[in-house]
Scaffold this motif. Structure first.
Motif, PDB file in Angstrom:
ATOM      1  N   ASN A 188      29.166  50.162  35.931  1.00 27.56           N
ATOM      2  CA  ASN A 188      29.233  48.716  36.150  1.00 27.56           C
ATOM      3  C   ASN A 188      27.849  48.077  36.160  1.00 27.56           C
ATOM      4  OD1 ASN A 188      28.147  49.328  38.689  1.00 27.56           O
ATOM      5  ND2 ASN A 188      30.086  49.093  39.768  1.00 27.56           N
ATOM      6  N   ASN A 192      28.105  43.594  32.515  1.00 31.37           N
ATOM      7  CA  ASN A 192      27.869  42.208  32.127  1.00 31.37           C
ATOM      8  C   ASN A 192      26.570  42.080  31.348  1.00 31.37           C
ATOM      9  OD1 ASN A 192      30.200  41.110  33.227  1.00 31.37           O
ATOM     10  ND2 ASN A 192      29.280  40.870  35.246  1.00 31.37           N
ATOM     11  N   GLU A 410      31.757  41.789  43.597  1.00 32.05           N
ATOM     12  CA  GLU A 410      31.860  40.345  43.456  1.00 32.05           C
ATOM     13  C   GLU A 410      30.470  39.741  43.348  1.00 32.05           C
ATOM     14  OE1 GLU A 410      32.249  38.699  47.971  1.00 32.05           O
ATOM     15  OE2 GLU A 410      34.075  39.555  47.065  1.00 32.05           O
ATOM     16  N   GLU A 437      32.658  35.523  40.760  1.00 26.68           N
ATOM     17  CA  GLU A 437      33.335  36.547  39.962  1.00 26.68           C
ATOM     18  C   GLU A 437      33.771  37.685  40.872  1.00 26.68           C
ATOM     19  OE1 GLU A 437      32.339  38.823  35.885  1.00 26.68           O
ATOM     20  OE2 GLU A 437      31.150  39.514  37.590  1.00 26.68           O
ATOM     21  N   TYR A 439      35.622  41.555  40.285  1.00 25.19           N
ATOM     22  CA  TYR A 439      36.038  42.475  39.220  1.00 25.19           C
ATOM     23  C   TYR A 439      36.522  43.794  39.815  1.00 25.19           C
ATOM     24  CZ  TYR A 439      31.741  45.236  39.767  1.00 25.19           C
ATOM     25  OH  TYR A 439      30.745  46.038  40.269  1.00 25.19           O
ATOM     26  N   GLU A 441      37.450  47.815  38.098  1.00 30.25           N
ATOM     27  CA  GLU A 441      37.511  48.656  36.901  1.00 30.25           C
ATOM     28  C   GLU A 441      37.808  50.088  37.300  1.00 30.25           C
ATOM     29  OE1 GLU A 441      34.980  49.838  32.862  1.00 30.25           O
ATOM     30  OE2 GLU A 441      34.091  48.489  34.357  1.00 30.25           O
ATOM     31  N   ASP A 467      40.124  47.221  33.051  1.00 28.92           N
ATOM     32  CA  ASP A 467      39.080  46.304  33.506  1.00 28.92           C
ATOM     33  C   ASP A 467      39.703  44.938  33.761  1.00 28.92           C
ATOM     34  OD1 ASP A 467      36.755  45.003  34.092  1.00 28.92           O
ATOM     35  OD2 ASP A 467      35.880  45.152  32.097  1.00 28.92           O
ATOM     36  N   TRP A 468      39.528  44.420  34.994  1.00 27.84           N
ATOM     37  CA  TRP A 468      40.096  43.122  35.375  1.00 27.84           C
ATOM     38  C   TRP A 468      38.995  42.261  35.999  1.00 27.84           C
ATOM     39  CZ3 TRP A 468      40.332  40.962  40.313  1.00 27.84           C
ATOM     40  CH2 TRP A 468      41.120  39.816  40.450  1.00 27.84           C
ATOM     41  N   GLN A 469      38.946  40.983  35.596  1.00 29.68           N
ATOM     42  CA  GLN A 469      37.932  40.054  36.110  1.00 29.68           C
ATOM     43  C   GLN A 469      38.580  38.712  36.426  1.00 29.68           C
ATOM     44  OE1 GLN A 469      34.459  39.778  33.517  1.00 29.68           O
ATOM     45  NE2 GLN A 469      35.037  41.720  32.598  1.00 29.68           N
ATOM     46  N   ASP A 470      38.087  38.093  37.498  1.00 30.15           N
ATOM     47  CA  ASP A 470      38.547  36.765  37.900  1.00 30.15           C
ATOM     48  C   ASP A 470      37.299  35.910  38.140  1.00 30.15           C
ATOM     49  OD1 ASP A 470      39.509  34.488  39.173  1.00 30.15           O
ATOM     50  OD2 ASP A 470      41.091  35.566  40.214  1.00 30.15           O
ATOM     51  N   ASN A 471      37.123  34.861  37.316  1.00 29.18           N
ATOM     52  CA  ASN A 471      35.924  34.024  37.361  1.00 29.18           C
ATOM     53  C   ASN A 471      36.290  32.575  37.687  1.00 29.18           C
ATOM     54  OD1 ASN A 471      33.573  35.805  35.963  1.00 29.18           O
ATOM     55  ND2 ASN A 471      35.543  36.220  34.978  1.00 29.18           N
ATOM     56  N   SER A 576      31.728  40.405  28.885  1.00 31.83           N
ATOM     57  CA  SER A 576      32.377  39.302  29.597  1.00 31.83           C
ATOM     58  C   SER A 576      31.557  38.024  29.564  1.00 31.83           C
ATOM     59  CB  SER A 576      32.671  39.701  31.043  1.00 31.83           C
ATOM     60  OG  SER A 576      31.478  40.046  31.724  1.00 31.83           O
TER      61      SER A 576
END
Length: 803
Positions: A188, A192, A410, A437, A439, A441, A467-471, A576
């Motif tokens: 990780n 990004n 985060e 953010e 995330y 994974e 892989d999951w992301q919330d922005n 991302s």
């Protein structure tokens, strides 16, 4: 350019023509087999294996070990002496007896690093800075004095074939489609983009491995190849470790420790580092536009960036019965970053309706504006990992490895903007953004290797990756005493959810048909991507399955000369940061926005290499060709927003690319203690694509080069210095200037080798700058930026413990 590549190809063919004839004997011979490795268990490819007569007066025959360290030589029954040797290692010699009809397996032969004695002080031989194999080049950076006290980005900037820029982009042979691994696995730390590599201290890095044409064993991601960062592993019996500290100018302070405790069947390890860094950055931009209106302005930027960071990695290696190893570890990384930027704009009234490339003295000033930006960001990353390895007793090459990794974290950021008009007319502007953010994974790798007979091996594996992301992103402006949401043309607020699932399977077969060795591989990857903008309701999805073959063919001319040809197909998925559909507004005149509809790049890579060893050095010459489609490139366009012209930069799948070149890498010991290494990459790249009805093309011929000298003198002094060059390059919208910079360092061992103190200087002549031009029929922009001024560091390290 074509003439250079052509001449290099002729040189390779000429050298390969110096082979000796292979004779055949009708006498029945018996195979002698074995595997060569060092004392740390690393295989030694191209080790020399010589068979002498019993009196050791004549060499009867000889071979070199293959890429897996294995060798086979056939002899008639009788008494012989075998000698195995490799550069910078002590030779192995033993008497052997070959009996009729009975193959002789010598098992694993270990070679130890050379040692020499100076006035009764034992000095351990050091590994060469550059070690070359066909499928990879390894750079032993643990003793790189010039990057001590820095980060992984400083280390990579010293490695041949790799270039970095002020935005944190990392390129390999001019291609930014690079996959970066940590200890052979994704991390990780680079999820990004690569800017987070600044969180890895240089003192934690032992080796950097470059794989320009990876096999099917590796994830297919990265059309440019793979950079594998190998971290330090100092495990020894008992309690041992090291502590380190550094101080520098501009402000740069760090403290860290590596600790190991091994007893019986468990090795505990702890690595930790705390850092504080503050350094200035500066830049300038001139821009001119002539269309429906004509304008020109100049922008000056000064930035003070402060970063505080702490990380800890804790775990244990558990040695289980029946040659099994279980490693459990966890990593925590905490970061607090502040950037205080001051932007000054001067708007001019050009005398004529045309595009200019500089400011003229007779221009009138329309407006002077100051924009202050304060950005605060906090990030926390966590990693939990379990790795299991089973080695089967009949052969060390027969093993099963399973690796499970779960990463989560985060990031929260807040930016405040205040804009004032110093001269002319205009209103004060106050804005702020909030970004967050979260995330998650999870990844599972299963790899299996099994030898097949004396000279073949099969490998297979599976990967499952989720892989999951919330922005979240909001933009507000202070109006009439209240903070209100800004209109969409300034910066839309929304919540972006991104899900990526990549599952893969691969199979590889390695074989030998003397004097050739070969490897055939195939990898299948199934990708599913879904994204959604909550407030707008916009959704996007992609689903595709692709196959990625790899082929390697190696021909051993003799123990010092080898040839290899290889091919692989690769993919580069957008990261991302390129996908986020939010508008960065920190610079009022130049904005960046992501593109959630980006598709992956695909590339086909061909390479031909010639590897030559001699007693004091080696050289690798590589010819390569790369074809890419759907190449992702940042394109700038101009829009009128709020009565003002604004540049919008957005990544798109712009072009296809043909690129070819020749690369030389060499390592030479000039005399005892003085080593010179260097590289030169000369390449040409042609791109062509369309966007919004406009054709974008570029044809560029350029080069990159590094030269490094390492001098060990007296009993314990070590001087190192390097110079790096990168040639100018044409882009699809303009040109990027060339650059060069120099680094140097000096170290001294103390306390019988237990301690080391060093001083180094990065960018000695303060020349590591960026200079880029955008050249369009009605638009010109020149941006110059200096992201790292000349820096001095003082470093200290103390090693203790061990049995």
């Amino acid at each position: 350019m074509k003439n250079i590549i052509y001449k290099a190809l002729i040189a390779i063919l000429f050298l390969s023509g110096s082979t000796t004839a292979f004779g055949q004997s009708t006498t029945e011979k018996v195979p002698i087999t074995g595997m060569v490795q060092d004392t740390e268990g690393e295989v030694l490819a191209n080790a020399s294996v010589a068979i002498y007569d019993e009196a050791e007066e004549n060499i009867l025959t000889g071979v070199v070990s293959n890429p897996d360290g294995n060798f086979t030589v056939e002899m008639e029954p009788g008494q012989y002496v075998i000698e195995v040797s490799f550069l910078a290692y002590n030779s192995y010699k033993s008497e052997i007896e070959v009996e009729p009809g009975q193959p002789l397996d010598l098992g694993t032969i270990e070679l130890a690093a050379e040692q020499s004695e100076l006035d009764e002080v034992v000095v351990e031989g050091q590994r060469s800075y550059m070690e070359m194999n066909f499928d990879s080049r390894s750079f032993n950076v643990q003793d790189d004095v010039t990057s001590l006290g820095g980060s992984a980005l400083d280390v990579l900037d010293n490695v041949p074939s790799i270039t970095t820029d002020f935005e944190g982009n990392v390129s390999l042979r001019g291609n930014q489609g690079v996959q970066i691994l940590i200890n052979g696995r994704p991390s990780n730390l680079v999820r990004n983009g690569t800017d987070a590599l600044s969180s890895i201290p240089s003192s934690m890095i032992e080796e950097v491995k470059i794989i320009t044409n990876p096999s099917a064993r590796y994830s297919a991601d990265g059309t440019g190849g793979i950079i594998d960062i190998i971290l330090v592993d100092d495990a020894e019996l008992g309690f041992n470790g090291s502590v380190r500290g550094n101080a520098g100018y501009p402000q740069d302070y760090g403290l860290g420790a590596n600790l190991n405790y091994q007893r019986s069947k468990v090795n505990w390890f702890l690595n930790t580092q705390v850092e504080y860094e503050s350094e200035p950055e500066s830049g300038s931009t001139f821009q001119s536009f002539s269309g429906d209106t004509t304008y020109a302005y100049q922008e000056l930027i000064d930035t003070d960036e402060t970063e505080k960071e702490a990380n800890i990695n804790f775990g244990a290696d558990i040695y289980l019965p029946a040659d099994q190893l279980l490693t459990l570890s966890t990593r925590i990384n905490l970061e607090d970053q502040t950037e205080d930027r001051n932007l000054n704009y001067t708007d001019y009234d050009p005398t004529n309706d045309e595009v200019y490339r500089d400011v003229f003295d007779n221009w009138g000033v329309v407006q002077r504006t100051t924009r202050d930006v304060l950005e605060e960001q906090r990030e926390s990353d966590f990693d939990v990992r379990a790795q299991y390895e089973k080695t089967f007793k009949e052969n060390n090459d027969h093993k099963l490895v399973a690796d499970f990794d779960y990463e989560f974290g985060e990031e929260d950021g807040r930016t405040n903007f205040e804009q004032f008009v110093e001269q002319g007319t205009g209103n004060e502007v106050r804005q702020r953004t909030n970004a967050g953010e979260i995330y998650r994974e999870a990844r599972l790798d299963i790899d299996y290797e099994q030898p097949l007979g004396e000279s073949a091996k099969m490998e297979a594996g599976l990967r499952f990756n989720y892989d999951w992301q919330d922005n979240d992103y909001t933009v507000e402006e202070f109006q009439n005493g209240n903070w209100v949401r800004t209109p969409e043309n300034i910066g839309a607020a929304d919540n972006f959810i991104y899900l990526e699932n990549v599952n893969a399977a691969y199979a590889i077969f390695n074989g030998e048909l003397k004097p050739f060795t070969y490897q055939l591989g195939i990898r299948a990857e199934n990708t599913n991507i879904e994204s959604e903008l909550d407030q707008s309701g916009t959704t996007s999805s992609q689903s595709y399955t692709d196959f990625f073959p790899s082929v390697f063919l190696s021909y051993t001319i003799n123990e010092l000369n080898s040839l290899q040809a290889s091919y692989s197909r690769r993919i580069s998925r957008p990261w991302s940061g390129q996908l986020l559909p939010f508008t960065e507004i920190e610079n009022e005149r130049n904005r960046e926005i992501g593109n959630p509809d980006l598709k992956p790049e695909f590339g086909n890579s061909f390479e031909l290499g010639y590897l030559r060893y001699w007693e004091t050095g080696s050289v690798l010459t590589s010819l390569y060709y790369r074809y890419r489609t759907q190449v992702i490139e940042d394109i700038e366009t101009t829009e009128i927003i709020g009565g003002q012209s604004v540049n919008i930069e957005q990544p798109i799948n712009l072009a296809s690319e043909d690129a070819w070149g020749v690369e030389f890498s060499a390592d030479q010991e000039l005399f005892d203690g003085l080593q010179l290494s260097g590289s030169l990459n000369i390449y040409q790249s042609n791109r062509e694509g369309q966007f919004q009805g406009v054709l974008y093309t570029s044809e560029t011929e350029t080069f990159s080069s590094r030269i490094r000298v390492r001098w060990q003198f007296l009993d314990s002094w070590n001087f190192q210095s390097y110079i790096s060059f990168r040639g100018a390059q044409n882009t699809t919208q303009g040109r990027r200037a060339g650059r060069s910079f120099v680094g140097t360092g000096l170290s001294k061992e103390l306390l019988d080798g237990k301690a080391n103190v060093s001083i180094n200087v990065r960018d000695l002549f303060n020349s590591r700058n960026s200079d880029r031009e955008i050249i369009e029929p009605n638009y010109y922009r020149n941006s110059q930026y200096s992201w790292s001024s000349r820096a001095f560091r003082l470093n200290f390290r103390y090693n203790f413990g061990g049995e």
